[in-house]
Design a protein around this motif. Sequence first.
Motif, PDB file in Angstrom:
ATOM      1  N   ALA A   1      12.008   7.069  -0.451  1.00  0.00           N
ATOM      2  CA  ALA A   1      11.550   8.151  -1.322  1.00  0.00           C
ATOM      3  C   ALA A   1      11.548   9.436  -0.503  1.00  0.00           C
ATOM      4  CB  ALA A   1      10.147   7.868  -1.849  1.00  0.00           C
ATOM      5  N   PRO A   2      12.139  10.510  -1.014  1.00  0.00           N
ATOM      6  CA  PRO A   2      12.131  11.787  -0.275  1.00  0.00           C
ATOM      7  C   PRO A   2      10.733  12.370  -0.235  1.00  0.00           C
ATOM      8  CG  PRO A   2      13.069  12.081  -2.467  1.00  0.00           C
ATOM      9  CD  PRO A   2      12.849  10.614  -2.302  1.00  0.00           C
ATOM     10  N   VAL A   3      10.356  12.951   0.909  1.00  0.00           N
ATOM     11  CA  VAL A   3       9.016  13.539   1.022  1.00  0.00           C
ATOM     12  C   VAL A   3       9.067  15.031   1.305  1.00  0.00           C
ATOM     13  CG1 VAL A   3       7.935  11.380   1.763  1.00  0.00           C
ATOM     14  CG2 VAL A   3       8.823  12.942   3.479  1.00  0.00           C
ATOM     15  N   ASN A   4      10.258  15.619   1.433  1.00  0.00           N
ATOM     16  CA  ASN A   4      10.330  17.073   1.584  1.00  0.00           C
ATOM     17  C   ASN A   4      11.536  17.599   0.816  1.00  0.00           C
ATOM     18  OD1 ASN A   4      12.412  16.269   3.268  1.00  0.00           O
ATOM     19  ND2 ASN A   4      11.803  17.557   4.990  1.00  0.00           N
ATOM     20  N   GLU A   5      11.624  18.919   0.723  1.00  0.00           N
ATOM     21  CA  GLU A   5      12.657  19.535  -0.098  1.00  0.00           C
ATOM     22  C   GLU A   5      14.052  19.262   0.448  1.00  0.00           C
ATOM     23  OE1 GLU A   5      14.290  21.287  -3.268  1.00  0.00           O
ATOM     24  OE2 GLU A   5      12.171  20.789  -2.974  1.00  0.00           O
ATOM     25  N   ALA A   6      14.195  19.211   1.781  1.00  0.00           N
ATOM     26  CA  ALA A   6      15.511  18.933   2.366  1.00  0.00           C
ATOM     27  C   ALA A   6      16.016  17.557   1.939  1.00  0.00           C
ATOM     28  CB  ALA A   6      15.439  19.028   3.890  1.00  0.00           C
ATOM     29  N   ALA A   7      15.112  16.578   1.864  1.00  0.00           N
ATOM     30  CA  ALA A   7      15.509  15.234   1.421  1.00  0.00           C
ATOM     31  C   ALA A   7      15.864  15.234  -0.058  1.00  0.00           C
ATOM     32  CB  ALA A   7      14.374  14.242   1.700  1.00  0.00           C
ATOM     33  N   ARG A   8      15.105  15.962  -0.862  1.00  0.00           N
ATOM     34  CA  ARG A   8      15.419  16.014  -2.293  1.00  0.00           C
ATOM     35  C   ARG A   8      16.768  16.689  -2.535  1.00  0.00           C
ATOM     36  NH1 ARG A   8       9.663  16.200  -2.471  1.00  0.00           N
ATOM     37  NH2 ARG A   8       9.606  18.421  -1.972  1.00  0.00           N
ATOM     38  N   ARG A   9      17.078  17.706  -1.756  1.00  0.00           N
ATOM     39  CA  ARG A   9      18.389  18.359  -1.903  1.00  0.00           C
ATOM     40  C   ARG A   9      19.506  17.394  -1.500  1.00  0.00           C
ATOM     41  NH1 ARG A   9      15.838  22.931   0.571  1.00  0.00           N
ATOM     42  NH2 ARG A   9      16.893  22.392   2.532  1.00  0.00           N
ATOM     43  N   LEU A  10      19.275  16.597  -0.472  1.00  0.00           N
ATOM     44  CA  LEU A  10      20.294  15.637  -0.031  1.00  0.00           C
ATOM     45  C   LEU A  10      20.592  14.627  -1.133  1.00  0.00           C
ATOM     46  CD1 LEU A  10      22.035  14.596   2.349  1.00  0.00           C
ATOM     47  CD2 LEU A  10      20.083  13.169   3.004  1.00  0.00           C
ATOM     48  N   VAL A  11      19.546  14.128  -1.781  1.00  0.00           N
ATOM     49  CA  VAL A  11      19.721  13.160  -2.861  1.00  0.00           C
ATOM     50  C   VAL A  11      20.416  13.824  -4.044  1.00  0.00           C
ATOM     51  CG1 VAL A  11      18.539  11.643  -4.486  1.00  0.00           C
ATOM     52  CG2 VAL A  11      17.739  11.795  -2.132  1.00  0.00           C
ATOM     53  N   ALA A  12      19.999  15.036  -4.391  1.00  0.00           N
ATOM     54  CA  ALA A  12      20.586  15.727  -5.536  1.00  0.00           C
ATOM     55  C   ALA A  12      22.071  15.992  -5.316  1.00  0.00           C
ATOM     56  CB  ALA A  12      19.852  17.037  -5.798  1.00  0.00           C
ATOM     57  N   ALA A  13      22.456  16.324  -4.086  1.00  0.00           N
ATOM     58  CA  ALA A  13      23.858  16.603  -3.782  1.00  0.00           C
ATOM     59  C   ALA A  13      24.706  15.351  -3.910  1.00  0.00           C
ATOM     60  CB  ALA A  13      23.991  17.188  -2.386  1.00  0.00           C
TER      61      ALA A  13
ATOM     62  N   ALA B   1       4.664  17.182  11.946  1.00  0.00           N
ATOM     63  CA  ALA B   1       6.052  16.730  11.796  1.00  0.00           C
ATOM     64  C   ALA B   1       6.624  17.201  10.468  1.00  0.00           C
ATOM     65  CB  ALA B   1       6.118  15.206  11.890  1.00  0.00           C
ATOM     66  N   LEU B   2       5.820  17.136   9.408  1.00  0.00           N
ATOM     67  CA  LEU B   2       6.269  17.617   8.101  1.00  0.00           C
ATOM     68  C   LEU B   2       6.572  19.111   8.137  1.00  0.00           C
ATOM     69  CD1 LEU B   2       3.794  15.731   5.753  1.00  0.00           C
ATOM     70  CD2 LEU B   2       6.268  15.595   5.610  1.00  0.00           C
ATOM     71  N   GLU B   3       5.698  19.869   8.753  1.00  0.00           N
ATOM     72  CA  GLU B   3       5.897  21.320   8.810  1.00  0.00           C
ATOM     73  C   GLU B   3       7.135  21.682   9.610  1.00  0.00           C
ATOM     74  OE1 GLU B   3       2.217  22.645  10.438  1.00  0.00           O
ATOM     75  OE2 GLU B   3       1.105  22.421   8.538  1.00  0.00           O
ATOM     76  N   ARG B   4       7.347  20.974  10.733  1.00  0.00           N
ATOM     77  CA  ARG B   4       8.510  21.266  11.565  1.00  0.00           C
ATOM     78  C   ARG B   4       9.803  20.861  10.845  1.00  0.00           C
ATOM     79  NH1 ARG B   4      10.297  24.929  14.747  1.00  0.00           N
ATOM     80  NH2 ARG B   4      11.280  24.233  16.693  1.00  0.00           N
ATOM     81  N   ALA B   5       9.777  19.736  10.151  1.00  0.00           N
ATOM     82  CA  ALA B   5      10.956  19.298   9.417  1.00  0.00           C
ATOM     83  C   ALA B   5      11.324  20.299   8.329  1.00  0.00           C
ATOM     84  CB  ALA B   5      10.709  17.922   8.802  1.00  0.00           C
ATOM     85  N   ASP B   6      10.323  20.858   7.653  1.00  0.00           N
ATOM     86  CA  ASP B   6      10.596  21.876   6.641  1.00  0.00           C
ATOM     87  C   ASP B   6      11.230  23.112   7.272  1.00  0.00           C
ATOM     88  OD1 ASP B   6       9.647  20.303   4.609  1.00  0.00           O
ATOM     89  OD2 ASP B   6       7.649  21.196   4.579  1.00  0.00           O
ATOM     90  N   ALA B   7      10.721  23.525   8.442  1.00  0.00           N
ATOM     91  CA  ALA B   7      11.271  24.706   9.111  1.00  0.00           C
ATOM     92  C   ALA B   7      12.698  24.476   9.582  1.00  0.00           C
ATOM     93  CB  ALA B   7      10.380  25.088  10.298  1.00  0.00           C
ATOM     94  N   LEU B   8      13.032  23.231   9.960  1.00  0.00           N
ATOM     95  CA  LEU B   8      14.361  22.915  10.481  1.00  0.00           C
ATOM     96  C   LEU B   8      15.286  22.332   9.412  1.00  0.00           C
ATOM     97  CD1 LEU B   8      13.269  21.227  13.842  1.00  0.00           C
ATOM     98  CD2 LEU B   8      14.120  23.565  13.534  1.00  0.00           C
ATOM     99  N   SER B   9      14.781  22.163   8.185  1.00  0.00           N
ATOM    100  CA  SER B   9      15.555  21.574   7.082  1.00  0.00           C
ATOM    101  C   SER B   9      16.049  20.169   7.423  1.00  0.00           C
ATOM    102  CB  SER B   9      16.741  22.472   6.700  1.00  0.00           C
ATOM    103  OG  SER B   9      16.286  23.702   6.180  1.00  0.00           O
ATOM    104  N   VAL B  10      15.163  19.370   8.024  1.00  0.00           N
ATOM    105  CA  VAL B  10      15.483  17.978   8.336  1.00  0.00           C
ATOM    106  C   VAL B  10      15.004  17.098   7.182  1.00  0.00           C
ATOM    107  CG1 VAL B  10      15.047  16.034   9.891  1.00  0.00           C
ATOM    108  CG2 VAL B  10      15.323  18.340  10.815  1.00  0.00           C
ATOM    109  N   PRO B  11      15.878  16.338   6.515  1.00  0.00           N
ATOM    110  CA  PRO B  11      15.452  15.465   5.422  1.00  0.00           C
ATOM    111  C   PRO B  11      14.574  14.319   5.935  1.00  0.00           C
ATOM    112  CG  PRO B  11      17.817  15.895   5.310  1.00  0.00           C
ATOM    113  CD  PRO B  11      17.349  16.364   6.650  1.00  0.00           C
ATOM    114  N   LEU B  12      13.437  14.127   5.282  1.00  0.00           N
ATOM    115  CA  LEU B  12      12.509  13.056   5.629  1.00  0.00           C
ATOM    116  C   LEU B  12      12.360  12.112   4.438  1.00  0.00           C
ATOM    117  CD1 LEU B  12       9.570  15.047   7.305  1.00  0.00           C
ATOM    118  CD2 LEU B  12      11.630  14.123   8.392  1.00  0.00           C
ATOM    119  N   PHE B  13      12.428  10.798   4.730  1.00  0.00           N
ATOM    120  CA  PHE B  13      12.247   9.782   3.706  1.00  0.00           C
ATOM    121  C   PHE B  13      11.178   8.795   4.161  1.00  0.00           C
ATOM    122  CE2 PHE B  13      16.513  11.321   2.950  1.00  0.00           C
ATOM    123  CZ  PHE B  13      16.645  11.312   1.569  1.00  0.00           C
TER     124      PHE B  13
END
Length: 241
Positions: free
Chosen positions: A227-239, A206-218
């Motif tokens: 707490a964000p657990v992937n880069e898409a989630a960290r970008r969402l928080v930063a924005a 699930a983590l790998e697929r979320a990274d490929a699809l840029s789905v934010p995971l918390f």
Amino acid sequence: MNGEGVPVRCPGCGRDHVYVPPAYPCACGAPLAPPIQRGAPPSPITHRTWTDTWVTVRCRACDLQSQWPQPELGCSCGTVLRVPVRPVTAPPLPSEPPAPPPPAPAAPRPAGARTRRAFRPRTIRTARDTVTAAALYLAWLGFRDLYRAEPRPASGIDLRGRGLVARVDPTTRPASLRAVECLWLHAMTAEARGVHFSLAGYSRDALERADALSVPLFVLDLTGTPAPVNEAARRLVAAAT
């Protein structure tokens, strides 16, 4: 040790983290955080019940004992770790300082300056609280017109808002690859951003697929703090901040 980082190593992947237990005001007003047991290894959470996820914490300022959510840490590998807490019966550490007084009010900001208020979580005790905590966090990030789907639809989409669909998993199992893919498909159909929240983390695929699809995971802990657990989630928080 309020606000003091504690090293934590994930037994699943070996990653090192610095965990800072969240501090909340005691009834007396002093900041209070669970005292982490230094040197004790964290344990992966594979099964969660509502009764074993609370710890007793004593306030060093007023000696009041109260129930506090068990500290947890979401690793980027998808594992959710239970961070050990020193029992209230343990003697104080020799180097443990007395609790600091409540912080002084902040200095006034210049006229016209905007201040973003801190996120105020909602403690999670039931599955319904999990959805509420996710909705509060999304509203804090700036998403508007949020509403909860009741009863929960077959799609698993628990929250919708302006340009947003969100899935919230309150179960004791890591969220699956299928859950991430279903969320992504619904987000594409609605031309919206899809965001996933989970109490028990995520499976590796699930983590790998979320990274490929840029789905934010918390990952949500029991204080209701995501707490964000992937880069898409960290970008969402930063924005949003």
